[in-house]
Enzyme design. Structure first.
Site, PDB file in Angstrom:
ATOM      1  N   SER A 141       0.847  -1.195   0.000  1.00 40.73           N
ATOM      2  CA  SER A 141       0.000   0.000   0.000  1.00 40.73           C
ATOM      3  C   SER A 141       0.884   1.247   0.000  1.00 40.73           C
ATOM      4  O   SER A 141       2.013   1.215   0.515  1.00 40.73           O
ATOM      5  CB  SER A 141      -0.866   0.020   1.263  1.00 40.73           C
ATOM      6  OG  SER A 141      -1.517   1.268   1.395  1.00 40.73           O
ATOM      7  N   TYR A 154      -0.907  -0.766  10.161  1.00 44.12           N
ATOM      8  CA  TYR A 154      -1.012  -1.141   8.737  1.00 44.12           C
ATOM      9  C   TYR A 154       0.223  -0.666   7.970  1.00 44.12           C
ATOM     10  O   TYR A 154       0.790  -1.414   7.163  1.00 44.12           O
ATOM     11  CB  TYR A 154      -2.286  -0.507   8.198  1.00 44.12           C
ATOM     12  CG  TYR A 154      -2.667  -0.842   6.780  1.00 44.12           C
ATOM     13  CD1 TYR A 154      -3.292  -2.060   6.473  1.00 44.12           C
ATOM     14  CD2 TYR A 154      -2.471   0.072   5.747  1.00 44.12           C
ATOM     15  CE1 TYR A 154      -3.689  -2.340   5.175  1.00 44.12           C
ATOM     16  CE2 TYR A 154      -2.860  -0.203   4.450  1.00 44.12           C
ATOM     17  CZ  TYR A 154      -3.478  -1.417   4.165  1.00 44.12           C
ATOM     18  OH  TYR A 154      -3.869  -1.685   2.871  1.00 44.12           O
TER      19      TYR A 154
HETATM   20  P1  NAP Z   1     -11.230  -6.470   0.757  1.00 44.40           P
HETATM   21  O1  NAP Z   1     -12.185  -6.067  -0.303  1.00 44.40           O
HETATM   22  O2  NAP Z   1     -11.519  -6.124   2.171  1.00 44.40           O
HETATM   23  O3  NAP Z   1     -11.016  -8.062   0.646  1.00 44.40           O
HETATM   24  C1  NAP Z   1     -10.150  -8.696   1.543  1.00 44.40           C
HETATM   25  C2  NAP Z   1      -9.933 -10.134   1.117  1.00 44.40           C
HETATM   26  O4  NAP Z   1      -8.956 -10.716   2.005  1.00 44.40           O
HETATM   27  C3  NAP Z   1     -11.175 -11.013   1.222  1.00 44.40           C
HETATM   28  O5  NAP Z   1     -11.131 -11.977   0.209  1.00 44.40           O
HETATM   29  C4  NAP Z   1     -11.013 -11.666   2.603  1.00 44.40           C
HETATM   30  O6  NAP Z   1     -11.681 -12.924   2.706  1.00 44.40           O
HETATM   31  C5  NAP Z   1      -9.513 -11.873   2.611  1.00 44.40           C
HETATM   32  N1  NAP Z   1      -8.953 -12.024   3.951  1.00 44.40           N
HETATM   33  C6  NAP Z   1      -8.947 -11.131   4.970  1.00 44.40           C
HETATM   34  N2  NAP Z   1      -8.306 -11.645   6.031  1.00 44.40           N
HETATM   35  C7  NAP Z   1      -7.901 -12.895   5.680  1.00 44.40           C
HETATM   36  C8  NAP Z   1      -7.218 -13.932   6.345  1.00 44.40           C
HETATM   37  N3  NAP Z   1      -6.787 -13.783   7.607  1.00 44.40           N
HETATM   38  N4  NAP Z   1      -6.988 -15.083   5.676  1.00 44.40           N
HETATM   39  C9  NAP Z   1      -7.402 -15.254   4.399  1.00 44.40           C
HETATM   40  N5  NAP Z   1      -8.068 -14.305   3.711  1.00 44.40           N
HETATM   41  C10 NAP Z   1      -8.323 -13.149   4.352  1.00 44.40           C
HETATM   42  O7  NAP Z   1      -9.772  -5.902   0.478  1.00 44.40           O
HETATM   43  P2  NAP Z   1      -9.163  -5.182  -0.836  1.00 44.40           P
HETATM   44  O8  NAP Z   1      -9.484  -3.758  -0.773  1.00 44.40           O
HETATM   45  O9  NAP Z   1      -9.463  -5.978  -2.042  1.00 44.40           O
HETATM   46  O10 NAP Z   1      -7.607  -5.301  -0.460  1.00 44.40           O
HETATM   47  C11 NAP Z   1      -6.778  -6.332  -0.975  1.00 44.40           C
HETATM   48  C12 NAP Z   1      -5.335  -6.009  -0.608  1.00 44.40           C
HETATM   49  O11 NAP Z   1      -4.981  -4.732  -1.149  1.00 44.40           O
HETATM   50  C13 NAP Z   1      -5.079  -5.895   0.895  1.00 44.40           C
HETATM   51  O12 NAP Z   1      -3.817  -6.426   1.210  1.00 44.40           O
HETATM   52  C14 NAP Z   1      -5.091  -4.397   1.149  1.00 44.40           C
HETATM   53  O13 NAP Z   1      -4.336  -4.064   2.282  1.00 44.40           O
HETATM   54  C15 NAP Z   1      -4.469  -3.906  -0.136  1.00 44.40           C
HETATM   55  N6  NAP Z   1      -4.790  -2.512  -0.442  1.00 44.40           N
HETATM   56  C16 NAP Z   1      -6.077  -2.118  -0.661  1.00 44.40           C
HETATM   57  C17 NAP Z   1      -6.336  -0.788  -0.961  1.00 44.40           C
HETATM   58  C18 NAP Z   1      -7.727  -0.273  -1.224  1.00 44.40           C
HETATM   59  O14 NAP Z   1      -7.865   0.947  -1.362  1.00 44.40           O
HETATM   60  N7  NAP Z   1      -8.740  -1.115  -1.305  1.00 44.40           N
HETATM   61  C19 NAP Z   1      -5.284   0.126  -1.018  1.00 44.40           C
HETATM   62  C20 NAP Z   1      -3.989  -0.303  -0.785  1.00 44.40           C
HETATM   63  C21 NAP Z   1      -3.758  -1.637  -0.514  1.00 44.40           C
HETATM   64  P3  NAP Z   1     -13.064 -13.047   3.597  1.00 44.40           P
HETATM   65  O15 NAP Z   1     -14.095 -12.263   2.860  1.00 44.40           O
HETATM   66  O16 NAP Z   1     -13.354 -14.508   3.649  1.00 44.40           O
HETATM   67  O17 NAP Z   1     -12.731 -12.461   4.944  1.00 44.40           O
END
Ligand code: NAP
Length: 241
Positions: A141, A154
Site C-alpha cells: 500500500s 497497517y
Molecule cells: P477487501 O475487499 O476487504 O477483501 C479482503 C480479502 O482478504 C477477502 O477476500 C477476505 O476474505 C480476505 N482475507 C482477509 N483476512 C484474511 C485472512 N486472515 N486469511 C485469508 N483471507 C483473508 O480488500 P481489498 O481492498 O481488495 O484489499 C486487498 C489487498 O490490497 C489488501 O492487502 C489491502 O491491504 C491492499 N490494499 C487495498 C487498498 C484499497 O484501497 N482497497 C489500497 C492499498 C492496498 P473473507 O471475505 O473470507 O474475509
C-alpha cells in the site's frame, strides 16, 4: 502439467479481479478466503462463466498451522501440480491513533498482513526455486511507503512486506523466481467503503478511486513471462497519489 495461481483473499475486491485476470491468462486459480464463502463462490462462478478454471481454498493466512495443514494436504493430493504464481493479497486494516491503539489492533494487523505473507510464501517458494520459475506478487500500500496517520499498524505491516519483497528477490533471482510488490493508493472495494470518498478524491491527482480491475492488469503483467527482468520492485498504482 497443470499450472496454478494462488491468490490469497481472492474472493473479494482486488483479489477477485486478480483471480479473474489470472484465470483468463490460462491459470487454474486457487481462490483463498477466510470466512465469506458466499463471495468466494461468486468469484468461482464468475471464472467458470468466462470459461476459466478455479477452486476454493479456505484458510486463515495468519494461522501458521492452518496454512501448513491445508497446503500440505493439497500438495499431497496434487503431486504433479505446479503453483507458479502466488499473489499475497489478503489483508485487513484496523485504524486507530497510536496512543489509543490496543495490543489486539496492532497484533491482528501485523499478523494477517505481514506474518500471513511470510507463512504462505515460505510454504510455496521452495517449489518455485526447485522448478526454477515462479512469480510472487505482494499487495502492499502507499501507506507502507509514505505512512498514513491512523495506520501505524497497517503502515508498519506493509513496510515490512516491502522489506520481505526486496530481500526475497535477492535470494530468488538466479532461480528465475521474481518477487515484486504493488502499492495501490485508494481502490474502490469493501475495504474503503467506510472512507469519505468525496474528501479523499480531492487529494488524489487523478480525482477518483482506482478500480480493482486496474490493479489486476498490473498483477497480470507481473505474473507474465514479459516481466521476467523485473524483481525486487515496488510499483505504485494510485492515480498520482
Ligand atoms: P477487501 O475487499 O476487504 O477483501 C479482503 C480479502 O482478504 C477477502 O477476500 C477476505 O476474505 C480476505 N482475507 C482477509 N483476512 C484474511 C485472512 N486472515 N486469511 C485469508 N483471507 C483473508 O480488500 P481489498 O481492498 O481488495 O484489499 C486487498 C489487498 O490490497 C489488501 O492487502 C489491502 O491491504 C491492499 N490494499 C487495498 C487498498 C484499497 O484501497 N482497497 C489500497 C492499498 C492496498 P473473507 O471475505 O473470507 O474475509
Amino acid at each position: 502439467m497443470k499450472k496454478y495461481a494462488l491468490v490469497t483473499g481472492g474472493s473479494r475486491g482486488i483479489g477477485r479481479a486478480a483471480s479473474v485476470k489470472l484465470a483468463a491468462m490460462g491459470y487454474c486459480v486457487i481462490i483463498n478466503y477466510k470466512s465469506n464463502e458466499e463471495e468466494a463462490q461468486k468469484t468461482l462462478e464468475l471464472i467458470a462463466g468466462n470459461g476459466g478454471e478455479a477452486q476454493l481454498m479456505r484458510f486463515d493466512i495468519g494461522d501458521v498451522n492452518e496454512v501448513t495443514a491445508v497446503l500440505d494436504e493439497w500438495m499431497d493430493k496434487n503431486k504433479d501440480a505446479c503453483i507458479e504464481v502466488l499473489v499475497n493479497n489478503a489483508g485487513i486494516r484496523k485504524d486507530n491513533l497510536l496512543f489509543w491503539m490496543s495490543d489486539n489492533e496492532w497484533h491482528n494487523v501485523i499478523n494477517t498482513n505481514l506474518n500471513g505473507t511470510f507463512y504462505i510464501t515460505r510454504a510455496l517458494v521452495k517449489y518455485m526455486l526447485n522448478r526454477k520459475y515462479g512469480r510472487i506478487i505482494n499487495i502492499v500500500s502507499v501507506s507502507g511507503i509514505t505512512g498514513m496517520a491512523g495506520q501505524t499498524n497497517y503502515s508498519a505491516a506493509k513496510a515490512g512486506i516491502i522489506g520481505l519483497t526486496k530481500a526475497l528477490a535477492l535470494e530468488s533471482a538466479k532461480k528465475k523466481v521474481t518477487v515484486n510488490a504493488i502499492a495501490p493508493g485508494f481502490i474502490d472495494t469493501d475495504m474503503t467503503k467506510d472512507l469519505d470518498q468525496e474528501e479523499l478524491k480531492r487529494r488524489i491527482p487523478a480525482g477518483r478511486f482506482g478500480k480493482a480491475e486496474e490493479v489486476a492488469e498490473l498483477i497480470g503483467f507481473l505474473a507474465s513471462g514479459k516481466a521476467s527482468y523485473i524483481t525486487g520492485q515496488v510499483i505504485g498504482i494510485g492515480g498520482g497519489l
